[in-house]
Design a protein around this motif. Structure first.
Motif, PDB file in Angstrom:
ATOM      1  N   PHE A   9       0.796  -1.239   0.047  1.00 53.73           N
ATOM      2  CA  PHE A   9       0.208  -0.110  -0.015  1.00 53.73           C
ATOM      3  C   PHE A   9       0.939   1.128   0.069  1.00 53.73           C
ATOM      4  CE2 PHE A   9      -2.875  -3.239   1.228  1.00 53.73           C
ATOM      5  CZ  PHE A   9      -4.214  -2.708   0.670  1.00 53.73           C
ATOM      6  N   ASP A  10       2.221   1.256  -0.565  1.00 56.35           N
ATOM      7  CA  ASP A  10       3.072   2.338  -0.797  1.00 56.35           C
ATOM      8  C   ASP A  10       2.274   3.434  -1.229  1.00 56.35           C
ATOM      9  OD1 ASP A  10       5.566   1.058   0.446  1.00 56.35           O
ATOM     10  OD2 ASP A  10       5.037  -0.255  -1.423  1.00 56.35           O
ATOM     11  N   ASP A  11       2.362   4.810  -0.804  1.00 57.99           N
ATOM     12  CA  ASP A  11       1.676   5.939  -1.213  1.00 57.99           C
ATOM     13  C   ASP A  11       0.307   5.875  -1.249  1.00 57.99           C
ATOM     14  OD1 ASP A  11       4.193   6.885  -1.928  1.00 57.99           O
ATOM     15  OD2 ASP A  11       4.260   5.762  -3.995  1.00 57.99           O
ATOM     16  N   PHE A  31      -1.717  -2.070   7.945  1.00 56.96           N
ATOM     17  CA  PHE A  31      -1.699  -1.355   6.855  1.00 56.96           C
ATOM     18  C   PHE A  31      -0.465  -0.391   6.949  1.00 56.96           C
ATOM     19  CE2 PHE A  31      -6.278  -2.217   6.360  1.00 56.96           C
ATOM     20  CZ  PHE A  31      -6.171  -2.618   5.065  1.00 56.96           C
ATOM     21  N   ALA A  32       0.004  -0.082   8.158  1.00 61.74           N
ATOM     22  CA  ALA A  32       1.248   0.597   8.057  1.00 61.74           C
ATOM     23  C   ALA A  32       2.478  -0.133   7.811  1.00 61.74           C
ATOM     24  CB  ALA A  32       1.418   1.255   9.520  1.00 61.74           C
ATOM     25  N   GLU A  33       2.248  -1.569   8.257  1.00 58.64           N
ATOM     26  CA  GLU A  33       3.408  -2.301   7.757  1.00 58.64           C
ATOM     27  C   GLU A  33       3.299  -2.682   6.334  1.00 58.64           C
ATOM     28  OE1 GLU A  33       2.860  -5.740  10.316  1.00 58.64           O
ATOM     29  OE2 GLU A  33       3.736  -4.646  12.039  1.00 58.64           O
ATOM     30  N   ALA A  34       2.324  -2.622   5.528  1.00 53.31           N
ATOM     31  CA  ALA A  34       2.090  -2.756   4.219  1.00 53.31           C
ATOM     32  C   ALA A  34       2.591  -1.535   3.671  1.00 53.31           C
ATOM     33  CB  ALA A  34       0.874  -3.325   3.917  1.00 53.31           C
ATOM     34  N   GLY A  35       2.970  -0.321   4.205  1.00 50.96           N
ATOM     35  CA  GLY A  35       3.350   0.968   3.534  1.00 50.96           C
ATOM     36  C   GLY A  35       2.313   1.852   3.313  1.00 50.96           C
ATOM     37  N   ASP A  37      -0.145   5.271   4.516  1.00 46.43           N
ATOM     38  CA  ASP A  37      -0.310   6.212   5.504  1.00 46.43           C
ATOM     39  C   ASP A  37      -1.625   6.264   6.101  1.00 46.43           C
ATOM     40  OD1 ASP A  37       2.312   7.380   5.108  1.00 46.43           O
ATOM     41  OD2 ASP A  37       1.611   8.488   3.426  1.00 46.43           O
ATOM     42  N   LEU A  38      -1.980   6.440   7.650  1.00 42.23           N
ATOM     43  CA  LEU A  38      -3.121   6.311   8.286  1.00 42.23           C
ATOM     44  C   LEU A  38      -3.761   7.376   8.655  1.00 42.23           C
ATOM     45  CD1 LEU A  38      -4.189   3.256   8.662  1.00 42.23           C
ATOM     46  CD2 LEU A  38      -1.638   3.482   8.260  1.00 42.23           C
ATOM     47  N   VAL A  39      -5.338   7.458   8.486  1.00 33.99           N
ATOM     48  CA  VAL A  39      -6.042   8.389   9.000  1.00 33.99           C
ATOM     49  C   VAL A  39      -7.110   7.679  10.194  1.00 33.99           C
ATOM     50  CG1 VAL A  39      -7.954  10.113   9.102  1.00 33.99           C
ATOM     51  CG2 VAL A  39      -6.081  10.071   6.981  1.00 33.99           C
ATOM     52  N   GLU A  57       6.105   4.621  14.352  1.00 34.58           N
ATOM     53  CA  GLU A  57       7.340   3.745  14.674  1.00 34.58           C
ATOM     54  C   GLU A  57       7.444   2.699  13.472  1.00 34.58           C
ATOM     55  OE1 GLU A  57       6.060   1.747  18.248  1.00 34.58           O
ATOM     56  OE2 GLU A  57       6.644   3.564  19.370  1.00 34.58           O
ATOM     57  N   THR A  58       6.758   2.332  12.506  1.00 40.01           N
ATOM     58  CA  THR A  58       7.023   1.676  11.341  1.00 40.01           C
ATOM     59  C   THR A  58       7.474   2.689  10.162  1.00 40.01           C
ATOM     60  OG1 THR A  58       4.775   2.253  10.223  1.00 40.01           O
ATOM     61  CG2 THR A  58       4.776   0.407  11.928  1.00 40.01           C
ATOM     62  N   GLY A  59       7.530   3.925  10.469  1.00 42.09           N
ATOM     63  CA  GLY A  59       7.952   5.072   9.351  1.00 42.09           C
ATOM     64  C   GLY A  59       6.926   5.376   8.613  1.00 42.09           C
ATOM     65  N   GLN A  60       5.736   5.070   8.909  1.00 43.82           N
ATOM     66  CA  GLN A  60       4.357   5.548   7.923  1.00 43.82           C
ATOM     67  C   GLN A  60       3.977   6.851   8.802  1.00 43.82           C
ATOM     68  OE1 GLN A  60       5.648   3.503   5.201  1.00 43.82           O
ATOM     69  NE2 GLN A  60       3.571   4.786   4.903  1.00 43.82           N
ATOM     70  N   ARG A  61       3.083   7.678   8.329  1.00 43.92           N
ATOM     71  CA  ARG A  61       2.601   8.806   8.756  1.00 43.92           C
ATOM     72  C   ARG A  61       0.967   8.313   9.232  1.00 43.92           C
ATOM     73  NH1 ARG A  61       2.613  12.982   3.711  1.00 43.92           N
ATOM     74  NH2 ARG A  61       2.001  11.233   2.642  1.00 43.92           N
ATOM     75  N   ALA A  62       0.709   9.240  10.277  1.00 49.20           N
ATOM     76  CA  ALA A  62      -0.463   8.826  10.831  1.00 49.20           C
ATOM     77  C   ALA A  62      -1.248  10.315  11.252  1.00 49.20           C
ATOM     78  CB  ALA A  62      -0.400   8.138  12.025  1.00 49.20           C
ATOM     79  N   HIS A  63      -2.453  10.456  10.996  1.00 49.97           N
ATOM     80  CA  HIS A  63      -3.114  11.632  11.329  1.00 49.97           C
ATOM     81  C   HIS A  63      -4.466  10.961  12.113  1.00 49.97           C
ATOM     82  CE1 HIS A  63      -4.794  15.724  11.221  1.00 49.97           C
ATOM     83  NE2 HIS A  63      -5.937  15.147  10.704  1.00 49.97           N
ATOM     84  N   THR A  64      -4.673  11.958  13.279  1.00 52.94           N
ATOM     85  CA  THR A  64      -5.875  11.505  14.069  1.00 52.94           C
ATOM     86  C   THR A  64      -6.767  12.507  13.876  1.00 52.94           C
ATOM     87  OG1 THR A  64      -5.036  12.601  16.020  1.00 52.94           O
ATOM     88  CG2 THR A  64      -4.194  10.289  15.814  1.00 52.94           C
ATOM     89  N   VAL A  65      -7.985  11.892  13.923  1.00 53.05           N
ATOM     90  CA  VAL A  65      -9.348  12.905  13.862  1.00 53.05           C
ATOM     91  C   VAL A  65     -10.318  12.144  14.741  1.00 53.05           C
ATOM     92  CG1 VAL A  65     -11.106  13.825  12.305  1.00 53.05           C
ATOM     93  CG2 VAL A  65      -9.209  12.982  11.511  1.00 53.05           C
ATOM     94  N   VAL A  66     -10.559  12.901  15.912  1.00 50.13           N
ATOM     95  CA  VAL A  66     -11.876  12.534  16.809  1.00 50.13           C
ATOM     96  C   VAL A  66     -13.203  12.518  15.944  1.00 50.13           C
ATOM     97  CG1 VAL A  66     -12.833  13.060  19.107  1.00 50.13           C
ATOM     98  CG2 VAL A  66     -10.484  13.290  18.783  1.00 50.13           C
ATOM     99  N   THR A  67     -13.709  11.281  16.009  1.00 47.64           N
ATOM    100  CA  THR A  67     -14.753  11.190  15.277  1.00 47.64           C
ATOM    101  C   THR A  67     -15.990  10.479  15.742  1.00 47.64           C
ATOM    102  OG1 THR A  67     -13.613  11.453  13.082  1.00 47.64           O
ATOM    103  CG2 THR A  67     -15.822  10.497  13.149  1.00 47.64           C
ATOM    104  N   ASP A  68     -17.173  10.942  15.852  1.00 47.92           N
ATOM    105  CA  ASP A  68     -18.247  10.219  16.234  1.00 47.92           C
ATOM    106  C   ASP A  68     -19.146   9.769  14.911  1.00 47.92           C
ATOM    107  OD1 ASP A  68     -20.808   9.176  17.152  1.00 47.92           O
ATOM    108  OD2 ASP A  68     -21.181  10.793  18.586  1.00 47.92           O
ATOM    109  N   VAL A  69     -19.028   8.578  14.652  1.00 42.10           N
ATOM    110  CA  VAL A  69     -19.538   8.223  13.401  1.00 42.10           C
ATOM    111  C   VAL A  69     -21.141   8.102  13.014  1.00 42.10           C
ATOM    112  CG1 VAL A  69     -17.520   6.597  12.887  1.00 42.10           C
ATOM    113  CG2 VAL A  69     -19.510   5.613  13.919  1.00 42.10           C
TER     114      VAL A  69
END
Length: 253
Positions: A9-11, A31-35, A37-39, A57-69
């Motif tokens: 899942f690179d890029d 998914f991070a280990e597979a390459g 970036d995560l929201v 820590e896996t080298g991928q980027r992460a962005h957090t969003v507090v969400t009530d679905v």
């Protein structure tokens, strides 16, 4: 592209709801280990930060969003944040959910409705928001449950109804968005896995179900995450509208 490369899942950008604990954390890590970036979305900001640290820590980027679905507006804001941060959404893992075990004659309208709003309505609002920005080749994976397919001796009318609804919703969204938008929509129906939810069961309950588990044990989060990664990947590019039971054979026993 080789078979193994199809699982990368690179890029790519993957949105995971319910990412603050349990199986959502396992999905994020896989998914991070597979390459990817995560929201990461959930209602608990502190626990989301812990998941984000694990991703980074896996080298991928992460962005957090507090969400009530349960809020369509917050689901839209979640996807807007993904676009603002990473510029795209390739995969949505619709994992947010709650479980209850209330006898049907004692369940209140409020209890029943709260489960349906998170497990079924929330799945719909998040999928709707994601599909509005996804490009052809994207994928949505809805996390349902084998309790949408069978029973497990607990009184779970609301939970089972909501998860059966997710299976029906998955089929319909697959047929709506497959041809028109090129988006694959599938569901995974977990059996019993090591998680916060199973940790709350009374002693002996899981052991009582093992005769129905053809493999004789509960699953590990990595076993489920591997299936979710496959189903979201190009390796499953001809699979849509399906519900894949990952339950050690329990739903057919």
């Amino acid at each position: 592209m080789s078979i193994l490369e199809q699982f990368r899942f690179d890029d790519k950008v993957v949105v995971v709801t319910g990412a603050s604990s349990g199986l959502g954390v396992a999905f994020a890590r896989a998914f991070a280990e597979a390459g990817a970036d995560l929201v990461l979305a959930a209602r608990r900001a502190d626990k989301l930060a812990t998941t984000a640290n694990m991703v980074e820590e896996t080298g991928q980027r992460a962005h957090t969003v507090v969400t009530d679905v349960t809020s369509p507006q917050e689901c839209t804001a979640m996807i807007d944040a993904a676009i603002d941060t990473f510029g795209r959404v390739d995969v949505l893992i619709n994992n947010a959910g709650i479980g209850t075990a209330v006898p049907a004659l004692r369940e209140t309208p409020e209890q029943f409705t709260s489960v349906m709003e998170i497990n079924l309505h929330g799945t719909y609002w998040a999928a709707q928001a994601a599909a509005s920005v996804m490009e052809p080749g994207s994928a949505i994976i809805n996390i349902t449950s084998i309790l949408g397919l069978t029973t497990a001796s607990l009184p779970q009318a609301a939970y089972s109804s909501s998860k059966a609804g997710v299976i029906g919703l998955t089929r319909d969204l697959a047929q709506q968005w497959g041809t028109r938008k090129g988006i694959r929509v599938n569901a995974v129906a977990p059996g019993f896995f090591e998680s916060e939810m199973t940790a709350q069961y009374k002693p002996g309950y899981l052991e009582s179900l093992q005769p129905r588990m053809l493999l004789g044990r509960i699953g590990t989060p990595d076993e489920l995450a591997a299936t979710v990664v496959w189903l979201a990947s190009p390796a499953a590019g001809y699979v849509t509208g399906q519900t894949i039971a990952v339950d050690g054979g329990m739903s057919i026993a």
